[in-house]
Design a protein around this motif. Structure first.
Motif, PDB file in Angstrom:
ATOM      1  N   GLY A 332      -2.147  -2.100 -10.980  1.00 48.58           N
ATOM      2  CA  GLY A 332      -3.482  -2.300 -10.453  1.00 48.58           C
ATOM      3  C   GLY A 332      -3.516  -2.451  -8.954  1.00 48.58           C
ATOM      4  N   ASP A 333      -2.368  -2.237  -8.282  1.00 47.89           N
ATOM      5  CA  ASP A 333      -2.345  -2.366  -6.832  1.00 47.89           C
ATOM      6  C   ASP A 333      -3.019  -1.189  -6.138  1.00 47.89           C
ATOM      7  N   THR A 334      -3.092  -0.044  -6.809  1.00 48.34           N
ATOM      8  CA  THR A 334      -3.781   1.132  -6.269  1.00 48.34           C
ATOM      9  C   THR A 334      -5.107   1.288  -6.997  1.00 48.34           C
ATOM     10  N   GLN A 335      -6.193   1.131  -6.291  1.00 45.62           N
ATOM     11  CA  GLN A 335      -7.516   1.216  -6.889  1.00 45.62           C
ATOM     12  C   GLN A 335      -8.140   2.573  -6.596  1.00 45.62           C
ATOM     13  N   LEU A 336      -8.880   3.071  -7.585  1.00 48.77           N
ATOM     14  CA  LEU A 336      -9.523   4.374  -7.467  1.00 48.77           C
ATOM     15  C   LEU A 336     -10.973   4.204  -7.028  1.00 48.77           C
ATOM     16  N   GLU A 337     -11.390   5.006  -6.084  1.00 44.78           N
ATOM     17  CA  GLU A 337     -12.774   4.971  -5.639  1.00 44.78           C
ATOM     18  C   GLU A 337     -13.692   5.729  -6.587  1.00 44.78           C
ATOM     19  N   HIS A 338     -13.172   6.739  -7.258  1.00 36.09           N
ATOM     20  CA  HIS A 338     -13.976   7.569  -8.165  1.00 36.09           C
ATOM     21  C   HIS A 338     -13.283   7.642  -9.523  1.00 36.09           C
ATOM     22  N   PRO A 339     -13.361   6.591 -10.321  1.00 37.85           N
ATOM     23  CA  PRO A 339     -12.673   6.613 -11.626  1.00 37.85           C
ATOM     24  C   PRO A 339     -13.264   7.627 -12.593  1.00 37.85           C
ATOM     25  N   LYS A 340     -14.534   7.981 -12.425  1.00 35.24           N
ATOM     26  CA  LYS A 340     -15.128   8.946 -13.362  1.00 35.24           C
ATOM     27  C   LYS A 340     -14.527  10.334 -13.177  1.00 35.24           C
ATOM     28  N   PHE A 341     -14.056  10.659 -11.964  1.00 39.54           N
ATOM     29  CA  PHE A 341     -13.358  11.925 -11.788  1.00 39.54           C
ATOM     30  C   PHE A 341     -11.998  11.891 -12.475  1.00 39.54           C
ATOM     31  N   PHE A 342     -11.382  10.725 -12.442  1.00 37.44           N
ATOM     32  CA  PHE A 342     -10.077  10.608 -13.081  1.00 37.44           C
ATOM     33  C   PHE A 342     -10.194  10.680 -14.600  1.00 37.44           C
TER      34      PHE A 342
END
Length: 391
Positions: A332-342
């Protein structure tokens, strides 16, 4: 008549393909439906919750106001003191004080959370706060994780078949290339002779009449008459059995033309497909170096694509994030700005987790074999040698 028979064959082939693909599609569809239902449930429960400003939140604002006031009044003092005070104050803050739940628990955000639950990744960036959400999260994981493992096992059979066949074809091609390089004139002639002998054997093994068999085997003529008659009788029985076998298969085909029997036979085949889940994965035996190379290439492809929408990640950070995800570590140290794309990468995550799972299983099998060799070696060393006494 020919066109109707071809259409019937085409329909039968389509049915066979459908019922062969049906178990795999059933598992994947069940997982997709389960994820969508979980997203609807958590977005409704956690997204519509009321944020109650507690006494701790008011105390936090007061302390922050005092620190900012002292900083503006004493600009000449040491800044390290103010940094330490602000750091200590921010460590007591809760994220729920500054974030609107509806902004986090959207449908896509909830769907991303559900995927992290049943894949056991668990980044920790999104988590349920309400007591009902926590209880439902435990219940959701209780049924979702086995379903995910079932999908992984099922897709593992497909990947194991593809990898094993590709590896075997590569080995065959490699052996042919080596044989063509090492082939000289004499060895090639010997190979041609062996092929001609094999072809002659194949011709002899074709169905012949009794008279042709007797003519092709002159050794029978030298035997007495009673032995010749016995061998001829045995040949007649074998030939009769060859003629009766196709008749039985034709009768079975006639019986299978009945729709009820055909339907029962089809369903039995579908049940057999369910029983075969995980069998191909057990048979897989390829070098671990090959699986490590496949994992490296697989993660590298995603690490090259991911920075296109996650601009804060470069190739190395994206490679690290994909590795942590596929191995289900999920710091969880790397957070995604656009999780819906992932989420569009969900199929990539499932296949990648399966590839990593296959690599781990191969490594486990190699370790078990190593332990067996080590234990047998130690046992042989400790066993006393037998002394042979003279008689």
């Amino acid at each position: 008549m020919a066109s109707t028979s071809q259409s019937l064959r085409g329909k039968r082939a389509c049915k066979k393909i459908f019922w062969a693909v049906f178990p795999h599609a059933c598992f994947i569809l069940s997982l997709v439906i389960y994820a969508f239902l979980g997203a609807l449930m958590f977005s409704h429960i956690e997204g519509n919750r009321k944020v109650n400003l507690s006494e701790e939140y008011r105390t936090f604002l007061q302390n922050l106001w005092h620190i900012s006031r002292n900083l503006s009044d004493n600009m000449t003092e040491n800044e390290e003191i103010f940094k330490e005070k602000i750091h200590a104050l921010l460590s007591t803050a809760e994220r729920d004080w500054f974030v609107n739940p509806k902004d986090i628990w959207t449908f896509f955000g909830s769907l991303f959370f559900c995927c992290t639950v049943f894949t056991t990744v668990g980044y920790g960036n999104t988590y349920p706060v309400t007591r009902t959400g926590k209880y439902l999260c435990m219940l959701y994981a209780l049924f979702g994780i086995p379903l995910m493992f079932l999908v992984l096992t099922d897709m593992g059979d497909i990947l194991a078949t593809v990898i094993s066949k590709s590896y075997n074809e590569f080995r065959k091609l490699q052996s042919k290339i080596l044989a063509s390089k090492l082939c000289s004139g004499s060895t090639c002639n010997k190979g041609d002779e062996l092929k001609s002998r094999a072809q002659s054997k194949i011709v002899i093994n074709e169905p012949l009449t009794i008279m042709e068999v007797l003519k092709s085997q002159p050794g029978i003529k030298r035997k007495p008459i009673k032995f010749r008659n016995a061998e001829i009788f045995e040949m007649l029985i074998a030939r009769e059995n060859e003629h009766t076998k196709p008749a039985r298969s034709k009768s079975i085909e006639r019986w299978s033309s009945c729709p009820e029997l055909a339907r029962g036979k089809t369903m039995s085949r579908v049940i057999e497909n369910f029983d075969k889940i995980g069998k191909e994965l057990e048979k897989l035996d390829v070098p671990i170096a090959l699986m490590v190379l496949v994992i490296f290439v697989y993660i590298s492809c995603a690490a090259a694509i991911l920075p296109n929408w996650e601009t804060r990640l470069d190739f190395q950070e994206a490679f690290y994030f994909c590795f942590i995800t596929l191995t289900t570590i999920g710091f969880g140290d790397t957070q995604l700005e656009h999780p819906k794309f992932f989420l569009f990468f969900s199929l990539y995550i499932i296949i990648g987790m399966e590839i990593v799972f296959i690599a781990f299983k191969l490594g486990q099998d190699r370790l078990i074999g190593l332990y067996k060799k080590l234990i047998s070696f130690c046992g042989d060393k400790k066993m006393p040698s037998k002394k042979v006494y003279p008689k």
